[in-house]
Design an enzyme around this catalytic site. Sequence first.
Site, PDB file in Angstrom:
ATOM      1  N   ARG A 100     -28.685  24.418  69.423  1.00 48.50           N
ATOM      2  CA  ARG A 100     -29.979  24.221  68.756  1.00 48.50           C
ATOM      3  C   ARG A 100     -30.678  25.561  68.528  1.00 48.50           C
ATOM      4  NH1 ARG A 100     -33.458  19.862  67.435  1.00 48.50           N
ATOM      5  NH2 ARG A 100     -31.897  18.407  68.199  1.00 48.50           N
ATOM      6  N   GLU A 120     -41.744  17.899  69.703  1.00 52.05           N
ATOM      7  CA  GLU A 120     -41.337  19.287  69.913  1.00 52.05           C
ATOM      8  C   GLU A 120     -41.850  20.296  68.879  1.00 52.05           C
ATOM      9  OE1 GLU A 120     -37.028  19.208  71.951  1.00 52.05           O
ATOM     10  OE2 GLU A 120     -37.194  17.949  70.170  1.00 52.05           O
TER      11      GLU A 120
END
Length: 592
Positions: A106, A512
């Site tokens: 990620r 997030e």
Amino acid sequence: VVARILGLPMHKVEIETPRLGGAFGGKEEQANAWAALAALGAMVTGRPVKLYLNRRDDMLATGKRHPYSSDFTIGLMKDGTIKAFEAVYYQNSGAATDLSPAIIPRTLFHACGAYHIPNVKATGIMCRTNLVPFTAFRGFGGPQGYFVIESAIEAAAKVLGMDPMELRLKNLVHTHDRTHYGMVLEDARAEETVTRCMKLAGWHELRASINAFNATNRRFKKGLAGIPVCFGISFTKLMMNQGGALIHVYHDGSVSVSTGAVEMGQGVNRKIALLTARTFGIPEHRIKVETTRTTTVANTQPTAASTGTDINGAAACLAVEQIKDRLLSFAAETLHTIKTELDFVDGRLMYVKPSDKAGQDTGFTFDEIVKKAYESRIDLSAHAFYATPDLYYDMEKEYGKPFAYHVYGCAIVTATLDTLKGTYKFDKAWIVHDLAASIAPDVDRGQIEGAFAQGLGWSALEELVFSPDGRLLANTLSTYKVPDGHFMPEMTVEILDTPNPHAVANSKAVGEPPFMYGIAGYFAVLDALHAAHPSGTLFFDLPMTPEKVLRYLDRIVISPATIISVTGKTIGTQQHQADAGARGTSQQGGAP
């Protein structure tokens, strides 16, 4: 994990997870060991076992956000167009892998931040050390990647003599751009959020007023910075993008909803309740969202990656549609009409278009239709399954569509620096966030503001200090500083509400992405330092603690600015989950 440790098949172990007191990633993987220990104790002794970690033990024994040390090179044209970017990310994984192999991809996916860069090489290296294994934390590797690319932007802007925000605006992603991992962006909103945020803050006037202040003040200097965000939403491991829901309608018209989502203060239960109520067409108070239990919804995935509502909420809506279809079919038969001319509105059965009676009340409530359906032996329960569609990624070719969609946004922060003490204060923050059609605006606004606060703490305060033998020295709240109300700036938040067709109810995830806004605080202080010493070398060492500021002010190094290819290093991107694991209870058949 518990079943494997006990040597039992999974159907012999029932796990119930009530509402958690915060998590942010720290309970995704590292709670398993404590759950297994408690379960093993219960099996051996034949008695219930409760395992509780106090704050100090929790901080000593559990993982934090991964520290990274990174090297970067960025290549630009003289007009500021970015042509190439290369970065190597050295991830401090700790003594065991934990979730490190999932986190570093990620980071690589978000290596370019919100910028379109045609030539990219990003390399992630996991490093084994003598520290407690590091683990998931809000952003899951994304913030570390963002800090590196934003550091590169700052370094390049200084070399070119450009305003960093001008450089950012020039290189933003747009619709139909192809990312460095091969995904074509749909409905990119980076430029819209950045320009709206600049207008909201009055960027040009603000820049001029700060320059004027700095020109007439020797001790105090002000800084200004803005950070754009483009954050992908989905688990990057394809099989994890799935979820189920089980819904029961009782014959009094009340509704029970079970999904795989775990409520941990982020509001997922509220959103699922609202989605269920709106899909049925009944008031929210008729809905109860049950605690998460392995015997009601099996094979659940972590409530993580900002997908809790996207996946579990969508599954709940699919289950509702099954029951609602049965109820409307039954009602249509009772009223001698067709079901497409009926719907529930605010708990009443109404005629709707294309009926010529559209808008008229049938005389029946939802509760009455449910009771009649029950008496007619109509099934009032349904299970549904949802898998995020159209996701694929070839790890060998490093090409595909790993995300369902992206969330965009921008934050602008101002700070005032005391060059004598090395202390600073964040004055104001402006945020424009791409929320699409919000399911619960109050919940989402709280998530935006809370994530920004947490990101600001990561960027400025929260420093983990270890002894040479790997012991955590910052192991209490007296030695590990977290944000409080006095630390936070005055915030103005504006929502971009363009619908998103790729998620339930045209919404977008919110957990997030806003965390990255806090990085603007770091660069606002850096901008103030640059005003204090324009010829000083920029440094990229997060968090920007007052101690680091003071050390920098004490030893300014003059740096030439003559090249267009810029190399640099970032260090220190770690953080502890302030609430994660604060309360860890476990017992056989109970909550891990």
